[in-house]
Design a protein around this motif. Structure first.
Motif, PDB file in Angstrom:
ATOM      1  N   THR A 178       0.812  -1.219   0.000  1.00  0.00           N
ATOM      2  CA  THR A 178       0.000   0.000   0.000  1.00  0.00           C
ATOM      3  C   THR A 178       0.846   1.269   0.000  1.00  0.00           C
ATOM      4  O   THR A 178       0.380   2.322  -0.436  1.00  0.00           O
ATOM      5  CB  THR A 178      -0.935   0.015   1.226  1.00  0.00           C
ATOM      6  OG1 THR A 178      -0.155  -0.093   2.425  1.00  0.00           O
ATOM      7  CG2 THR A 178      -1.903  -1.160   1.173  1.00  0.00           C
ATOM      8  N   GLU A 214       7.068  -0.616   3.509  1.00  0.00           N
ATOM      9  CA  GLU A 214       6.628  -1.395   4.665  1.00  0.00           C
ATOM     10  C   GLU A 214       7.787  -2.168   5.310  1.00  0.00           C
ATOM     11  O   GLU A 214       7.767  -2.439   6.519  1.00  0.00           O
ATOM     12  CB  GLU A 214       5.533  -2.385   4.250  1.00  0.00           C
ATOM     13  CG  GLU A 214       4.182  -1.756   3.971  1.00  0.00           C
ATOM     14  CD  GLU A 214       4.006  -1.310   2.522  1.00  0.00           C
ATOM     15  OE1 GLU A 214       2.856  -1.053   2.124  1.00  0.00           O
ATOM     16  OE2 GLU A 214       5.028  -1.204   1.795  1.00  0.00           O
ATOM     17  N   HIS A 242       1.629   5.966   9.926  1.00  0.00           N
ATOM     18  CA  HIS A 242       0.979   4.843   9.242  1.00  0.00           C
ATOM     19  C   HIS A 242       1.142   3.612  10.117  1.00  0.00           C
ATOM     20  O   HIS A 242       2.221   3.347  10.641  1.00  0.00           O
ATOM     21  CB  HIS A 242       1.620   4.603   7.875  1.00  0.00           C
ATOM     22  CG  HIS A 242       1.038   3.437   7.124  1.00  0.00           C
ATOM     23  ND1 HIS A 242      -0.151   3.528   6.439  1.00  0.00           N
ATOM     24  CD2 HIS A 242       1.487   2.153   6.951  1.00  0.00           C
ATOM     25  CE1 HIS A 242      -0.405   2.351   5.867  1.00  0.00           C
ATOM     26  NE2 HIS A 242       0.569   1.510   6.170  1.00  0.00           N
ATOM     27  N   VAL A 244       1.217  -0.162   9.853  1.00  0.00           N
ATOM     28  CA  VAL A 244       1.315  -1.261   8.895  1.00  0.00           C
ATOM     29  C   VAL A 244       0.633  -2.518   9.424  1.00  0.00           C
ATOM     30  O   VAL A 244       0.321  -3.436   8.655  1.00  0.00           O
ATOM     31  CB  VAL A 244       2.799  -1.528   8.550  1.00  0.00           C
ATOM     32  CG1 VAL A 244       3.519  -2.202   9.705  1.00  0.00           C
ATOM     33  CG2 VAL A 244       2.935  -2.345   7.281  1.00  0.00           C
ATOM     34  N   TRP A 247      -2.590  -3.660   7.704  1.00  0.00           N
ATOM     35  CA  TRP A 247      -2.486  -4.174   6.329  1.00  0.00           C
ATOM     36  C   TRP A 247      -2.438  -5.698   6.354  1.00  0.00           C
ATOM     37  O   TRP A 247      -1.804  -6.301   7.216  1.00  0.00           O
ATOM     38  CB  TRP A 247      -1.231  -3.581   5.703  1.00  0.00           C
ATOM     39  CG  TRP A 247      -0.795  -4.156   4.396  1.00  0.00           C
ATOM     40  CD1 TRP A 247      -1.505  -4.217   3.231  1.00  0.00           C
ATOM     41  CD2 TRP A 247       0.488  -4.734   4.110  1.00  0.00           C
ATOM     42  NE1 TRP A 247      -0.755  -4.796   2.248  1.00  0.00           N
ATOM     43  CE2 TRP A 247       0.467  -5.124   2.751  1.00  0.00           C
ATOM     44  CE3 TRP A 247       1.632  -4.956   4.866  1.00  0.00           C
ATOM     45  CZ2 TRP A 247       1.568  -5.728   2.134  1.00  0.00           C
ATOM     46  CZ3 TRP A 247       2.722  -5.557   4.270  1.00  0.00           C
ATOM     47  CH2 TRP A 247       2.693  -5.931   2.925  1.00  0.00           C
ATOM     48  N   GLU A 248      -3.062  -6.339   5.395  1.00  0.00           N
ATOM     49  CA  GLU A 248      -3.173  -7.801   5.394  1.00  0.00           C
ATOM     50  C   GLU A 248      -1.829  -8.513   5.239  1.00  0.00           C
ATOM     51  O   GLU A 248      -1.689  -9.676   5.617  1.00  0.00           O
ATOM     52  CB  GLU A 248      -4.107  -8.251   4.261  1.00  0.00           C
ATOM     53  CG  GLU A 248      -3.610  -7.893   2.873  1.00  0.00           C
ATOM     54  CD  GLU A 248      -4.575  -8.304   1.785  1.00  0.00           C
ATOM     55  OE1 GLU A 248      -4.209  -8.180   0.595  1.00  0.00           O
ATOM     56  OE2 GLU A 248      -5.696  -8.741   2.105  1.00  0.00           O
ATOM     57  N   TYR A 250       0.959  -7.703   6.761  1.00  0.00           N
ATOM     58  CA  TYR A 250       1.862  -7.467   7.888  1.00  0.00           C
ATOM     59  C   TYR A 250       2.411  -8.767   8.475  1.00  0.00           C
ATOM     60  O   TYR A 250       3.604  -8.878   8.771  1.00  0.00           O
ATOM     61  CB  TYR A 250       1.151  -6.658   8.982  1.00  0.00           C
ATOM     62  CG  TYR A 250       1.882  -6.662  10.294  1.00  0.00           C
ATOM     63  CD1 TYR A 250       3.129  -6.047  10.421  1.00  0.00           C
ATOM     64  CD2 TYR A 250       1.361  -7.320  11.409  1.00  0.00           C
ATOM     65  CE1 TYR A 250       3.819  -6.063  11.627  1.00  0.00           C
ATOM     66  CE2 TYR A 250       2.043  -7.347  12.612  1.00  0.00           C
ATOM     67  CZ  TYR A 250       3.270  -6.725  12.713  1.00  0.00           C
ATOM     68  OH  TYR A 250       3.960  -6.757  13.891  1.00  0.00           O
TER      69      TYR A 250
END
Length: 297
Positions: A178, A214, A242, A244, A247-248, A250
């Motif tokens: 992302t 990320e 942000h 992280v 997020w899927e 991670y």
């Protein structure tokens, strides 16, 4: 020359240090061993220089060249990073690749993980570097360390290699990131922060590369393994701007980071009983799939 520890083990590094310093016009007299970890690092007090000696593993020379180019470029942009000396480097001597850096006396200890957030945000917001960077290689250094390790049993070696392959092929290569792709430090954690002359500097740029941003955020969050509190990790996310963890992907990056933390102990386990014990404990923890805290190395 004065060496503070490890003379027998580090004979090759001492010879490399002496020859590399002579080639760079530096006096190694009084050199002090700072650490022998991922790299062997000496301080030359009279020269106010840090000398880093790295083993020439696959791709290492190109990564060191990138670290030198990037840190010089960062200095031009006023970014708070350690600075390389203006000498010809890296130098290949006695089986090591040698780089030279201005010494910065660390005035602090165990810096707050949240302090890293704004530094990474600033790094990621810089304009694109005007030269090519190596592409981030999440599994190459781990596989190299596994292959070189002298103490792994057949079962553990096979499990580690299979885990690398599964994470790479089944998960990492399918992730949809992302954050923007670009310059990353590659090993961003609070242990690579130093406070000198009243300001924080980010050091150890050996893993600098082009990759998903990320990657730079996960080491601090994976720091729960090393005692980082939930409040510290949340503060880091806020300071970067942000989280992280939402997020899927991670979980995949966290597991990749846990494998990456094995590289130094894999390289040192045959000569350091403490590293061997840490390797054994971490492997047992990973294979069990538990969340036990790990001792730093």
């Amino acid at each position: 020359m004065t060496i503070s520890a490890g003379d027998g083990v580090l004979t090759g590094a001492v010879a490399a240090l002496q020859r590399a310093c002579r080639a760079a016009g530096l006096d190694p007299t009084g050199a002090r061993l700072m650490r022998s970890f991922a790299s062997t690092v000496y301080h030359l007090p009279e020269e106010r220089v840090v000398v880093r000696l790295a083993e020439p593993t696959p791709g290492k020379y190109d990564r060191l060249v990138a670290s030198l180019r990037v840190t010089r470029w960062l200095a031009e942009h006023g970014y708070p990073a350690t600075r390389p000396l203006d000498v010809r480097q890296p130098v290949a001597e006695e089986g090591f690749l040698v780089t030279f850096w201005h010494h910065e006396e660390d005035e602090g200890d165990r810096h707050d993980p949240a302090a890293l957030g704004p530094m990474l945000r600033r790094l990621h917001d810089l304009p694109p570097v005007p030269f090519e960077l190596p592409v981030y290689d999440p599994f190459g250094p781990v596989r190299t360390a596994i292959a070189a390790c002298r103490v792994l049993g057949v079962g553990d070696r096979g499990w580690l290699l299979d885990r690398c392959s599964a994470l790479a092929e089944t998960y990492y290569e399918r992730l949809r990131f992302t954050l923007p792709y670009g310059l990353i430090h590659g090993d961003a954690h609070r242990g690579n922060l130093i406070r000198a002359s009243g300001r924080l500097l980010l050091c150890d740029w050996d893993s600098v590369s082009a990759g998903p941003r990320e990657i730079d955020l996960v080491p601090t969050l994976q720091g729960a393994r090393f005692g980082y509190t939930a409040a510290q990790r949340a503060a880091f996310c806020r300071s970067y701007g942000h989280d992280v963890r939402e997020w899927e992907g991670y979980g995949v990056l966290r597991e990749m980071r846990e494998l990456r933390t094995l590289t130094a102990v894999l390289r040192n386990a045959h000569r350091d009983p403490g590293a061997a014990d840490i390797l054994s404990f971490r492997l047992a923890s990973l294979r069990a799939g538990d969340d036990r805290q790990w001792q730093p190395f």
